[in-house]
Structure formats: structure tokens, C-alpha cells
Scaffold this motif. Structure first.
Motif, PDB file in Angstrom:
ATOM      1  N   GLY A 173      -3.225  -3.424  -0.087  1.00  9.88           N
ATOM      2  CA  GLY A 173      -3.125  -3.766  -1.483  1.00  9.88           C
ATOM      3  C   GLY A 173      -1.565  -3.661  -2.178  1.00  9.88           C
ATOM      4  O   GLY A 173      -1.239  -4.399  -2.856  1.00  9.88           O
ATOM      5  N   ILE A 174      -1.021  -2.702  -1.178  1.00 16.29           N
ATOM      6  CA  ILE A 174       0.553  -2.707  -1.505  1.00 16.29           C
ATOM      7  C   ILE A 174       1.288  -3.860  -1.259  1.00 16.29           C
ATOM      8  O   ILE A 174       2.255  -4.226  -1.814  1.00 16.29           O
ATOM      9  N   ILE A 175       1.142  -4.363  -0.294  1.00 16.69           N
ATOM     10  CA  ILE A 175       2.001  -5.560   0.442  1.00 16.69           C
ATOM     11  C   ILE A 175       1.448  -6.580  -0.313  1.00 16.69           C
ATOM     12  O   ILE A 175       2.321  -7.436  -0.690  1.00 16.69           O
ATOM     13  N   GLU A 176       0.379  -6.960  -0.509  1.00 18.21           N
ATOM     14  CA  GLU A 176      -0.250  -8.205  -1.013  1.00 18.21           C
ATOM     15  C   GLU A 176      -0.331  -8.245  -2.560  1.00 18.21           C
ATOM     16  O   GLU A 176      -0.348  -9.206  -3.361  1.00 18.21           O
ATOM     17  N   GLY A 177       0.037  -7.006  -3.233  1.00 18.07           N
ATOM     18  CA  GLY A 177       0.057  -6.924  -4.706  1.00 18.07           C
ATOM     19  C   GLY A 177       0.750  -7.877  -5.221  1.00 18.07           C
ATOM     20  O   GLY A 177       0.436  -8.471  -6.352  1.00 18.07           O
ATOM     21  N   PRO A 178       2.100  -7.912  -5.141  1.00 17.30           N
ATOM     22  CA  PRO A 178       3.277  -9.065  -5.567  1.00 17.30           C
ATOM     23  C   PRO A 178       2.633 -10.472  -5.567  1.00 17.30           C
ATOM     24  O   PRO A 178       3.047 -11.284  -6.221  1.00 17.30           O
ATOM     25  N   VAL A 179       1.606 -10.775  -4.620  1.00 17.23           N
ATOM     26  CA  VAL A 179       1.579 -12.212  -4.172  1.00 17.23           C
ATOM     27  C   VAL A 179       0.256 -12.447  -4.962  1.00 17.23           C
ATOM     28  O   VAL A 179       0.449 -13.525  -5.507  1.00 17.23           O
ATOM     29  N   THR A 189      -3.643  -6.834 -10.849  1.00 20.25           N
ATOM     30  CA  THR A 189      -4.811  -6.908 -11.488  1.00 20.25           C
ATOM     31  C   THR A 189      -5.828  -7.766 -11.010  1.00 20.25           C
ATOM     32  O   THR A 189      -6.759  -8.037 -11.539  1.00 20.25           O
ATOM     33  N   SER A 190      -5.509  -8.463  -9.689  1.00 21.39           N
ATOM     34  CA  SER A 190      -6.372  -9.513  -9.280  1.00 21.39           C
ATOM     35  C   SER A 190      -7.527  -8.726  -8.674  1.00 21.39           C
ATOM     36  O   SER A 190      -7.414  -7.508  -8.181  1.00 21.39           O
ATOM     37  N   PRO A 191      -8.832  -9.288  -8.681  1.00 23.29           N
ATOM     38  CA  PRO A 191      -9.833  -8.822  -8.110  1.00 23.29           C
ATOM     39  C   PRO A 191      -9.854  -8.211  -6.567  1.00 23.29           C
ATOM     40  O   PRO A 191     -10.336  -7.253  -6.242  1.00 23.29           O
ATOM     41  N   ARG A 192      -8.884  -8.933  -5.747  1.00 25.87           N
ATOM     42  CA  ARG A 192      -8.715  -8.665  -4.453  1.00 25.87           C
ATOM     43  C   ARG A 192      -7.832  -7.586  -4.260  1.00 25.87           C
ATOM     44  O   ARG A 192      -8.122  -6.511  -3.395  1.00 25.87           O
ATOM     45  N   ILE A 193      -6.886  -7.388  -4.963  1.00 28.38           N
ATOM     46  CA  ILE A 193      -5.964  -6.120  -5.010  1.00 28.38           C
ATOM     47  C   ILE A 193      -6.746  -4.811  -5.584  1.00 28.38           C
ATOM     48  O   ILE A 193      -6.870  -3.726  -4.934  1.00 28.38           O
ATOM     49  N   LEU A 194      -7.426  -5.125  -6.727  1.00 27.93           N
ATOM     50  CA  LEU A 194      -8.253  -3.903  -7.117  1.00 27.93           C
ATOM     51  C   LEU A 194      -9.174  -3.296  -6.357  1.00 27.93           C
ATOM     52  O   LEU A 194      -9.458  -2.265  -6.094  1.00 27.93           O
TER      53      LEU A 194
END
Length: 467
Positions: free
Chosen positions: A214-220, A224-229
Motif C-alpha cells: 500500500g505504501i509503495i504503490e499508493g502514489p501510483v 484512495t483507490s480500492p486497491r490501496i485501501l
């Protein structure tokens, strides 16, 4: 049987191992342009995983494999880690498609997870108490130099050689290190009380992997995207389940109540804070020097060398104040924050030597604070859990580093280009570092003493208290 003394040859061999393992975190960043145009033809997502697979596996496994070394032998864990690291490097060097390269990076990351806690744990066991701060200063220096060596090596390979050369070179290097460890390093006593706890290990590892993703891919993908949440929610659920399991188990991987120690909490936060700031600088450094200053890849790798000066010289001074870690840690972390504030003023017209001065300030802060923070984490746990303590401290480093890159990348994404975003990004990171420094100073306790708060045949729990 008395513990053998720490010899210089052992110290050099162990520090070389951790330097090489840490170097592969940063080295690939300068090879991204070459990889993206290579015959592998990676997609954007595959390119990200080529970079991130190493860090995610490395950080996710640190705590359980640290306990594995405590239980079954630290030297054996180190040699196994070097073998796995080499196997992953060979796989990466021979990769004919992105999936194979990503797999190789993951294997090397697993090897690095075995190497890093084992090296620190061996140093702690072989060092007399009065020399432990000096040994930790050397280990911390090797960790910092690993990031710089990765930048330099990645830059040189990116400009003059194929990306395969970087991974290929790691295979004989790992073999040489394994030979050095075999010849120089004695075995340390195994910890009969150390527990592997398969259920706890699975819960903790998957929880850490989820939060790192979640931390690494959050900016990508967007925070608030479903994947990161989903990643953060999964991580919270897994880590909560791990905590409940550990509190109920008679043989946990580690007891969460160790965080009742103010020193452990403060040292863990301080460790993450220092690497949060350092890796935010690494993230923008190559882009600034190449994209704004116009330096080549090799010159860019050399241009960050001033960061080695403070890391090499300041720990020798910090050892003199090892008995008063709180002011040492506070001053060091504050210097990192102030150095980042200074670096945030750099632009296309800034002379390199001005920028280098701010690198020196950050370097001095790192060299001052990190040895004391490392000792604070390790000595807050019982002696038989030094490998686990090392894994905990290194996990804090990697989580801090990932957060630093993520926060910096998020702020940069809100601006039209690097020239406009670098200043706000570094200022944001600097303010977070300074705020966290205040929390670390308030929470840390000088001269901790260890006392047993729970004990039975299978479980020994110690914590630090202020006299």
C-alpha cells in the motif's frame, strides 16, 4: 563456554555483507531507463515490481528470519542468506522476461532478509558491552554506505554497461563474502527460548507485505483507490490478528508487550524517521542531478558521495556520548530535518557545492543518530532475541524508507514537474522529520535498565525502565 571476542576481520566481513545487501535497494533505481528500453519490454507495472519486489520481500521477512537465526544459528542463517542472494542475482542476470527478473529480485530480497539481522546479531553477541556502540556504529555506517554504493554502482552500470552486469557481478561477490564469513566468523550460541511460531510468522509477514504494498504503490494508484485501501485494511486486520494471537500464545514469535518500553518505541520511531528523510533525498537526488543539473548517470552516482563523509566520521565522535543517547539522537535527527530544508532550496542555478553542503549536514545527522538508535532497539529486547531485535529495527528502516519515497512521490505528483515539486516535497518531509524528532526525544529514556516482567520455561519478556 565464553563468547569469542570481536576481531577486526569478523567486523569487516559482516559489514561488507550488510553493505552489499543494502546496495541492491538503491542500485536498480538508476537502471530504470535502461530496463524500460531493454529487450524485456516491461510494462509500467512490471517495471515498478522490478524495483519494489526486493524491498517488499526484504522488509516483510526481516522479523521472522531474525528469530530463525536466533533459534537455529546466526552464522548458518547468514550463509544461507548469501546463497539465496546469489541465486536471485543469477536469476535476474539471466532473465528473458519481466516475470523472471521480478522473481530473481524477490529471491535476492529474501536472502538480504536473512543477511541483515544475522550480521547485527552476531556483532552484538561478539562485542563486549563497552565496545557495542562502536560495533553498531560500524554496522550502521555499512548500511548507509550500501545505499550510496548502490547509487554509484547503478550509475556506472547504467552509463557504461548492461543492466545484466549489475546482477551478474553480485554472484561472485556473494561467493567471496560467504568464503570470508566461513573463514573468519565464529558461531554464536543458539537461543533455546527463541520461538518461530508459524501462525504468528504468517500473520506478521503477510501483514507487513500488505502495508508495504500500500505504501509503495499508493502514489501510483492513488491513496484512495480500492486497491490501496484494500491493502491497508488487509494489513490492519492481519496485524491485529497477529497481536491477539501473540498475546494468547505461550510461545509467540515475539510478545507485543515489549513495546511497553518507551526506549524501544522511541528508538523504532527514530530509526524509521531517519530513513524516511534519507530515502526521500535518494528519491529526488538522481532526478535533480540528471534532470535539472544535466549530469550523466555516472557523475550522478559520484555526486552523492558527500553523504559518506558524515556517516564515516561522525559515529566515531558519537561513541564518546553513548551513555547519553537522547541528546545524540535528538541532535542527529534534527540535523537530517534541517539538511532537508536546506536541500529544498536547490534549483537549476544552485552551485553543486552548496547542494553538497546540505548533503554533509544530512550525513552528519545520520552518522550521529543511527548507531544510538540501533543500540536502543537491540538492547530493549532480551539477549536471546537479538536477531529478532535486529529484524525489528531493520523493518523500521525499510518502512521508513518506503514511506519517504511514497510521500515525496505524492507531493511531486501534485506539481507540474520536478523543478516546481522538489522544494515542496523536501520541505514536507523535513517538517515531518522534525515533528517526529520531538516525539522521539520526549519518549526516549537514557540509561535504560532491563528488568524481567514475565518469565516461565518457554517465555522470557524484558523491558526497559527508567531508574
Amino acid at each position: 563456554m565464553p563468547t569469542p571476542a570481536l576481531k577486526r576481520s569478523v567486523l569487516l566481513a559482516l559489514c561488507a555483507c550488510v553493505l552489499v545487501a543494502q546496495s541492491m535497494v538503491a542500485a536498480i533505481n538508476l537502471l530504470i531507463p535502461q530496463l524500460s528500453s531493454s529487450s524485456l519490454h516491461p510494462s509500467h507495472t512490471e517495471l515498478l515490481w522490478m524495483v519494489d519486489a526486493y524491498v517488499i520481500v526484504f522488509a516483510g521477512l526481516l522479523i521472522p528470519v531474525g528469530a530463525l537465526g536466533d533459534r537455529y544459528g546466526r552464522k548458518g542463517a547468514l550463509l544461507a542468506g548469501l546463497a539465496l542472494f546469489a541465486a536471485g542475482a543469477a536469476t535476474s542476470a539471466l532473465a528473458q522476461n519481466p516475470a523472471t527478473l521480478i522473481t530473481g529480485r524477490g529471491l535476492s530480497g529474501a536472502g538480504a532478509a536473512l543477511i541483515t539481522p544475522a550480521t547485527m546479531s552476531i556483532l552484538v553477541h561478539l562485542s563486549a558491552p563497552e565496545h557495542r556502540s562502536r560495533a553498531m556504529a560500524s554496522w550502521t555506517l555499512a548500511l548507509g554506505l550500501g545505499g550510496l554504493a548502490g547509487n554509484l554502482g547503478g550509475g556506472l552500470v547504467g552509463q557504461f554497461l548492461s543492466w545484466r552486469a549489475l546482477f551478474g557481478a553480485m554472484v561472485p561477490l556473494a561467493a567471496l563474502l560467504a568464503l570470508a564469513v566461513t573463514l573468519t566468523t565464529p558461531r554464536t550460541a543458539r537461543a533455546a527460548h527463541s520461538n518461530l511460531d508459524p501462525t504468528g510468522t504468517a500473520l506478521l509477514t503477510t501483514g507487513l507485505v500488505a502495508v508495504l504494498f500500500g505504501i509503495i504503490e499508493g502514489p501510483v494508484y492513488g491513496w484512495t483507490s480500492p486497491r490501496i485501501l484494500t491493502a491497508f485494511a488487509t494489513s490492519a486486520a492481519l496485524l491485529t490478528t497477529f497481536t491477539r494471537h501473540a498475546l494468547r500464545s505461550s510461545t509467540p514469535l515475539f510478545d507485543p508487550r515489549v513495546f511497553a518500553s518507551p526506549t524501544l518505541r522511541a528508538a523504532t520511531l527514530g530509526t524509521a524517521t531517519g530513513f524516511f528523510g534519507l530515502f526521500s533525498l535518494f528519491y529526488v537526488n538522481s532526478q535533480y542531478l540528471q534532470g535539472i543539473k544535466g549530469y550523466g548517470a555516472a557523475v550522478t552516482g559520484v555526486a552523492i558521495v558527500p553523504l559518506t563523509v558524515g556517516m564515516a566520521l561522525v559515529p566515531r565522535l558519537a561513541v564518546r556520548w553513548a551513555h547519553r543517547p537522547r541528546p545524540v539522537i535528538g541532535t542527529g535527527l534534527a540535523l537530517i530535518g534541517l539538511g532537508l530544508l536546506g536541500a529544498s532550496t536547490a534549483d537549476a542555478g544552485t552551485p553543486y557545492w552548496t547542494y553538497a553542503c546540505w548533503l554533509l549536514v544530512i550525513s552528519a545527522g545520520t552518522g550521529l543518530s543511527m548507531p544510538a538508535l540501533t543500540v536502543g532497539v537491540v538492547t530493549s529486547l532480551p539477549p536471546h532475541q537479538t536477531g529478532l531485535g535486529s529484524g525489528l529495527g531493520t523493518s523500521a528502516r525499510e518502512l521508513g524508507a518506503a514511506l519517504g519515497v511514497a510521500v515525496t512521490g505524492t507531493v511531486l505528483a501534485a506539481h507540474p514537474d520536478l523543478a516546481h515539486g522538489m522544494g515542496p516535497a523536501l520541505r514536507t518531509v523535513a517538517l515531518i522529520v522534525l515533528a517526529a524528532t520531538a516525539l522521539v526525544v520526549v519518549g526516549h529514556r537514557d540509561r535504560p535498565t532491563t528488568r524481567t516482567i514475565a518469565s516461565d520455561e518457554k517465555r522470557v519478556l524484558s523491558r526497559s525502565s527508567h531508574p
